[in-house]
Design a protein around this motif. Structure first.
Motif, PDB file in Angstrom:
ATOM      1  N   GLN A 136      36.478  45.397 -28.176  1.00 23.63           N
ATOM      2  CA  GLN A 136      37.711  44.688 -27.889  1.00 23.63           C
ATOM      3  C   GLN A 136      38.540  44.552 -29.159  1.00 23.63           C
ATOM      4  OE1 GLN A 136      36.543  40.954 -26.126  1.00 23.63           O
ATOM      5  NE2 GLN A 136      36.871  41.765 -24.083  1.00 23.63           N
ATOM      6  N   SER A 137      39.838  44.701 -28.984  1.00 22.69           N
ATOM      7  CA  SER A 137      40.726  44.457 -30.110  1.00 22.69           C
ATOM      8  C   SER A 137      41.794  43.470 -29.663  1.00 22.69           C
ATOM      9  CB  SER A 137      41.341  45.759 -30.610  1.00 22.69           C
ATOM     10  OG  SER A 137      41.961  46.438 -29.549  1.00 22.69           O
ATOM     11  N   ILE A 138      42.205  42.644 -30.578  1.00 18.95           N
ATOM     12  CA  ILE A 138      43.075  41.521 -30.247  1.00 18.95           C
ATOM     13  C   ILE A 138      44.441  41.698 -30.880  1.00 18.95           C
ATOM     14  CG2 ILE A 138      43.377  39.026 -30.507  1.00 18.95           C
ATOM     15  CD1 ILE A 138      40.310  38.821 -30.518  1.00 18.95           C
TER      16      ILE A 138
ATOM     17  N   GLY B 294      46.030  50.167 -27.442  1.00 14.81           N
ATOM     18  CA  GLY B 294      44.606  50.030 -27.166  1.00 14.81           C
ATOM     19  C   GLY B 294      44.084  48.619 -27.370  1.00 14.81           C
ATOM     20  N   LEU B 295      44.950  47.623 -27.189  1.00 10.21           N
ATOM     21  CA  LEU B 295      44.548  46.224 -27.346  1.00 10.21           C
ATOM     22  C   LEU B 295      44.068  45.679 -26.011  1.00 10.21           C
ATOM     23  CD1 LEU B 295      47.577  45.093 -29.528  1.00 10.21           C
ATOM     24  CD2 LEU B 295      45.286  45.674 -30.314  1.00 10.21           C
ATOM     25  N   THR B 296      42.946  45.015 -26.031  1.00 13.75           N
ATOM     26  CA  THR B 296      42.383  44.495 -24.791  1.00 13.75           C
ATOM     27  C   THR B 296      42.655  43.006 -24.585  1.00 13.75           C
ATOM     28  OG1 THR B 296      40.272  44.149 -25.901  1.00 13.75           O
ATOM     29  CG2 THR B 296      40.555  46.215 -24.704  1.00 13.75           C
ATOM     30  N   VAL B 297      43.033  42.312 -25.642  1.00 14.28           N
ATOM     31  CA  VAL B 297      43.314  40.877 -25.563  1.00 14.28           C
ATOM     32  C   VAL B 297      44.618  40.616 -26.307  1.00 14.28           C
ATOM     33  CG1 VAL B 297      42.518  38.560 -26.188  1.00 14.28           C
ATOM     34  CG2 VAL B 297      40.855  40.301 -25.513  1.00 14.28           C
ATOM     35  N   ILE B 298      45.538  39.872 -25.647  1.00 13.47           N
ATOM     36  CA  ILE B 298      46.794  39.483 -26.296  1.00 13.47           C
ATOM     37  C   ILE B 298      46.898  37.963 -26.233  1.00 13.47           C
ATOM     38  CG2 ILE B 298      49.309  39.641 -26.264  1.00 13.47           C
ATOM     39  CD1 ILE B 298      47.948  42.279 -26.965  1.00 13.47           C
ATOM     40  N   LEU B 299      47.142  37.362 -27.387  1.00 14.85           N
ATOM     41  CA  LEU B 299      47.302  35.917 -27.494  1.00 14.85           C
ATOM     42  C   LEU B 299      48.737  35.588 -27.872  1.00 14.85           C
ATOM     43  CD1 LEU B 299      44.151  35.193 -29.687  1.00 14.85           C
ATOM     44  CD2 LEU B 299      44.353  34.885 -27.222  1.00 14.85           C
ATOM     45  N   ASP B 300      49.114  34.341 -27.624  1.00 11.73           N
ATOM     46  CA  ASP B 300      50.388  33.878 -28.132  1.00 11.73           C
ATOM     47  C   ASP B 300      50.229  33.663 -29.634  1.00 11.73           C
ATOM     48  OD1 ASP B 300      52.387  31.326 -28.661  1.00 11.73           O
ATOM     49  OD2 ASP B 300      53.152  32.800 -27.232  1.00 11.73           O
TER      50      ASP B 300
ATOM     51  N   VAL C 183      46.995  31.995 -32.941  1.00 11.31           N
ATOM     52  CA  VAL C 183      46.271  32.826 -33.895  1.00 11.31           C
ATOM     53  C   VAL C 183      46.198  32.140 -35.253  1.00 11.31           C
ATOM     54  CG1 VAL C 183      46.254  35.049 -35.093  1.00 11.31           C
ATOM     55  CG2 VAL C 183      46.940  34.917 -32.693  1.00 11.31           C
ATOM     56  N   VAL C 184      44.999  32.046 -35.766  1.00  9.11           N
ATOM     57  CA  VAL C 184      44.792  31.480 -37.089  1.00  9.11           C
ATOM     58  C   VAL C 184      44.642  32.602 -38.112  1.00  9.11           C
ATOM     59  CG1 VAL C 184      43.254  30.054 -38.499  1.00  9.11           C
ATOM     60  CG2 VAL C 184      43.698  29.431 -36.128  1.00  9.11           C
ATOM     61  N   TYR C 185      43.954  33.644 -37.720  1.00 11.26           N
ATOM     62  CA  TYR C 185      43.661  34.711 -38.665  1.00 11.26           C
ATOM     63  C   TYR C 185      43.401  35.996 -37.893  1.00 11.26           C
ATOM     64  CZ  TYR C 185      41.212  37.411 -42.223  1.00 11.26           C
ATOM     65  OH  TYR C 185      40.829  38.389 -43.096  1.00 11.26           O
ATOM     66  N   GLY C 186      43.892  37.102 -38.406  1.00 13.90           N
ATOM     67  CA  GLY C 186      43.584  38.408 -37.851  1.00 13.90           C
ATOM     68  C   GLY C 186      44.438  38.786 -36.662  1.00 13.90           C
ATOM     69  N   GLY C 187      44.090  39.901 -36.057  1.00 12.48           N
ATOM     70  CA  GLY C 187      44.819  40.401 -34.904  1.00 12.48           C
ATOM     71  C   GLY C 187      45.975  41.298 -35.310  1.00 12.48           C
ATOM     72  N   THR C 188      46.561  41.925 -34.309  1.00 11.89           N
ATOM     73  CA  THR C 188      47.683  42.836 -34.513  1.00 11.89           C
ATOM     74  C   THR C 188      48.932  42.219 -33.913  1.00 11.89           C
ATOM     75  OG1 THR C 188      46.184  44.734 -34.347  1.00 11.89           O
ATOM     76  CG2 THR C 188      48.523  45.168 -34.021  1.00 11.89           C
ATOM     77  N   ASP C 189      49.970  42.072 -34.717  1.00 12.14           N
ATOM     78  CA  ASP C 189      51.232  41.505 -34.241  1.00 12.14           C
ATOM     79  C   ASP C 189      52.012  42.592 -33.501  1.00 12.14           C
ATOM     80  OD1 ASP C 189      53.593  40.163 -33.779  1.00 12.14           O
ATOM     81  OD2 ASP C 189      54.028  39.759 -35.884  1.00 12.14           O
ATOM     82  N   ILE C 190      52.274  42.378 -32.212  1.00  8.86           N
ATOM     83  CA  ILE C 190      53.014  43.359 -31.416  1.00  8.86           C
ATOM     84  C   ILE C 190      54.412  42.854 -31.054  1.00  8.86           C
ATOM     85  CG2 ILE C 190      50.909  44.405 -30.494  1.00  8.86           C
ATOM     86  CD1 ILE C 190      51.520  42.907 -27.836  1.00  8.86           C
ATOM     87  N   THR C 191      54.858  41.771 -31.677  1.00 14.71           N
ATOM     88  CA  THR C 191      56.138  41.161 -31.341  1.00 14.71           C
ATOM     89  C   THR C 191      57.299  42.151 -31.448  1.00 14.71           C
ATOM     90  OG1 THR C 191      55.310  39.015 -32.080  1.00 14.71           O
ATOM     91  CG2 THR C 191      57.689  39.242 -31.858  1.00 14.71           C
ATOM     92  N   ALA C 192      57.419  42.828 -32.572  1.00 13.43           N
ATOM     93  CA  ALA C 192      58.533  43.766 -32.765  1.00 13.43           C
ATOM     94  C   ALA C 192      58.498  44.887 -31.730  1.00 13.43           C
ATOM     95  CB  ALA C 192      58.494  44.341 -34.184  1.00 13.43           C
ATOM     96  N   ASP C 193      57.300  45.380 -31.399  1.00 15.81           N
ATOM     97  CA  ASP C 193      57.185  46.452 -30.397  1.00 15.81           C
ATOM     98  C   ASP C 193      57.614  45.950 -29.020  1.00 15.81           C
ATOM     99  OD1 ASP C 193      56.108  48.390 -32.222  1.00 15.81           O
ATOM    100  OD2 ASP C 193      54.198  47.324 -32.120  1.00 15.81           O
ATOM    101  N   VAL C 194      57.254  44.736 -28.689  1.00 18.66           N
ATOM    102  CA  VAL C 194      57.635  44.166 -27.391  1.00 18.66           C
ATOM    103  C   VAL C 194      59.149  43.973 -27.331  1.00 18.66           C
ATOM    104  CG1 VAL C 194      57.398  42.184 -25.843  1.00 18.66           C
ATOM    105  CG2 VAL C 194      55.379  43.101 -26.991  1.00 18.66           C
ATOM    106  N   ILE C 195      59.739  43.462 -28.420  1.00 21.34           N
ATOM    107  CA  ILE C 195      61.192  43.300 -28.462  1.00 21.34           C
ATOM    108  C   ILE C 195      61.871  44.657 -28.284  1.00 21.34           C
ATOM    109  CG2 ILE C 195      63.160  42.705 -29.945  1.00 21.34           C
ATOM    110  CD1 ILE C 195      61.405  40.448 -31.124  1.00 21.34           C
TER     111      ILE C 195
END
Length: 154
Positions: free
Chosen positions: A42-44, A127-133, A137-149
């Motif tokens: 899983q990737s977040i 290929g992300l299986t989990v998306i959080l607001d 998020v405290v640490y880590g993960g991939t920011d997809i905000t710009a891609d979504v915009i």
């Protein structure tokens, strides 16, 4: 040091409480153990929904329409609630608020649906299986905000 019956009862009660507490924990532990563990594959990712919402095309016009609807509802209330008893004023206010909320939901639903679809599409592409607001998020993960915009503005 001699203990009174009251002190002994208090100690026994405390000991029983401790065993009871651990017993309760023991009862719930199997349930926690059955919870799906995170899979190593899983990737977040995370998204700042407020930023996406602010970047949505035409959002300012939509917000202006909602503000105008609210002002119109206030005018309606001011004109028609004069002289009504307090209970009737409240009922009328509640009715207007419910109608206003329904109209706002109708206007905002397509925006929310498009944003959700964009989030799912970007997550699948990356290929992300989990998306959080982003706020969670405290640490880590991939920011997809710009891609979504980027996806909602196309």
């Amino acid at each position: 040091m001699k203990q009174t019956n009251t002190q002994i009862r208090k100690q026994i009660t405390a000991i029983i409480a401790v065993f009871f507490a651990f017993g309760i924990v023991g009862v719930f532990m199997p349930t926690a153990a059955l919870a799906s563990p995170a899979k190593s594959g899983q990737s977040i990712g995370y998204v700042n929904r407020q930023q996406v919402f602010a970047g949505y095309p035409g959002i300012q016009d939509l917000m202006n329409r909602i503000q105008a609807m609210r002002a119109e509802a206030q005018k309606d209330y001011d004109a028609n609630a004069k002289g009504l008893p307090p209970a009737d004023k409240k009922a009328y206010s509640d009715k207007l608020a419910q109608q206003e909320a329904q109209r706002e939901d109708e206007l905002m639903k397509p925006v929310g649906d498009k944003i959700e679809a964009a989030i799912k599409a970007v997550a699948a592409e990356k290929g992300l299986t989990v998306i959080l607001d982003a706020g969670a998020v405290v640490y880590g993960g991939t920011d997809i905000t710009a891609d979504v915009i980027g996806k909602v503005t196309r």
